[in-house]
Design a protein around this motif. Structure first.
Motif, short mmCIF file in Angstrom:
data_model
loop_
_atom_site.label_atom_id
_atom_site.label_comp_id
_atom_site.label_asym_id
_atom_site.label_seq_id
_atom_site.Cartn_x
_atom_site.Cartn_y
_atom_site.Cartn_z
N PRO A 1 0.82 -1.22 0.00
CA PRO A 1 0.00 0.00 0.00
C PRO A 1 0.85 1.27 0.00
N SER A 2 0.35 2.27 -0.71
CA SER A 2 0.95 3.60 -0.73
C SER A 2 -0.18 4.60 -0.68
N ALA A 3 -0.45 5.12 0.50
CA ALA A 3 -1.53 6.09 0.70
C ALA A 3 -1.05 7.14 1.68
N LEU A 4 -1.14 8.41 1.26
CA LEU A 4 -0.58 9.50 2.05
C LEU A 4 -1.59 10.63 2.22
N GLY B 1 10.34 8.00 -8.23
CA GLY B 1 11.70 8.35 -8.65
C GLY B 1 12.66 8.53 -7.48
N VAL B 2 12.13 8.92 -6.31
CA VAL B 2 12.98 9.09 -5.13
C VAL B 2 12.69 8.02 -4.09
N GLU B 3 11.97 6.97 -4.51
CA GLU B 3 11.62 5.84 -3.65
C GLU B 3 10.89 6.27 -2.37
N GLY B 4 10.03 7.29 -2.50
CA GLY B 4 9.23 7.74 -1.38
C GLY B 4 9.97 8.57 -0.35
N ASP B 5 11.20 8.98 -0.64
CA ASP B 5 12.00 9.78 0.28
C ASP B 5 11.75 11.26 -0.01
N PHE B 6 10.89 11.88 0.80
CA PHE B 6 10.51 13.27 0.56
C PHE B 6 11.70 14.22 0.68
N SER B 7 12.66 13.89 1.52
CA SER B 7 13.83 14.76 1.66
C SER B 7 14.73 14.70 0.43
N ALA B 8 14.54 13.73 -0.44
CA ALA B 8 15.34 13.61 -1.66
C ALA B 8 14.74 14.38 -2.83
N ARG C 1 5.81 2.97 6.91
CA ARG C 1 5.22 4.15 7.56
C ARG C 1 6.05 5.39 7.25
N ILE C 2 5.37 6.48 6.85
CA ILE C 2 6.02 7.74 6.52
C ILE C 2 5.47 8.84 7.41
N SER C 3 6.35 9.65 7.94
CA SER C 3 5.97 10.86 8.67
C SER C 3 7.03 11.90 8.34
N TYR C 4 6.62 12.98 7.68
CA TYR C 4 7.56 13.98 7.17
C TYR C 4 7.00 15.36 7.47
N GLU C 5 7.89 16.27 7.85
CA GLU C 5 7.52 17.66 8.07
C GLU C 5 8.65 18.53 7.56
N HIS C 6 8.30 19.59 6.82
CA HIS C 6 9.33 20.50 6.34
C HIS C 6 8.74 21.91 6.22
N GLY C 7 9.50 22.88 6.70
CA GLY C 7 9.09 24.28 6.60
C GLY C 7 9.77 24.97 5.43
N PHE C 8 9.04 25.86 4.80
CA PHE C 8 9.56 26.64 3.67
C PHE C 8 9.35 28.11 3.98
#
Length: 144
Positions: free
Chosen positions: A40-43, A86-93, A121-128
């Motif tokens: 599964p891939s659901a975000l 393309g980044v294998e689910g790595d948001f920081s990439a 499991r993915i949990s990501y936070e980033h400020g812009f």
């Protein structure tokens, strides 16, 4: 004796319920995987005004499902899923786009992502620093 018959019927129905969906996998044509076998891939992606998710004022949220096929409320789930693959689910990439020019205005926004990417499991936070910088961070993932 009645309890034995009841248990036998219950076990038979349970076995049918569990094994029936599995029997369809043997009928899949060679080279194709049944849709029940995907990871599964659901975000859920959110954006809010503020420097961090704690205390940020929520602005919008979208859903993005990438398996078995791209879907969700994201404006372009097909492109967003392709970019994440393309980044294998790595948001920081995710790399910033070089064709976008943004002002140096400071109006912070924060993006959060929670969910599952290919069963992980993915949990990501980033400020812009502002909305333009957020949108330039990826081609389509953060463009919502």
């Amino acid at each position: 004796m009645r309890n034995t018959a009841r248990w036998a019927t219950t076990l038979g129905l349970a076995a049918t319920a569990v094994c029936a969906p599995l029997s369809g996998t043997a009928l899949a044509s060679p080279g194709t995987a049944p849709s029940a076998l995907y990871a599964p891939s659901a975000l859920v992606l959110t954006v809010g005004h503020g420097e961090s998710a704690i205390g940020a004022t929520p602005v919008r949220a979208v859903t993005l499902a990438c398996a078995p096929r791209p879907s969700g409320t994201h404006p372009d789930p097909v492109a967003a899923c392709a970019e994440l693959r393309g980044v294998e689910g790595d948001f920081s990439a995710l790399t910033a786009r070089s064709d976008v020019l943004c002002t140096k205005e400071y109006d912070p926004v924060v993006v959060t992502v929670d969910g599952v990417w290919q069963g992980r499991r993915i949990s990501y936070e980033h400020g812009f620093s502002n909305e333009c910088v957020k949108n330039a961070q990826s081609h389509s993932v953060f463009a919502f």
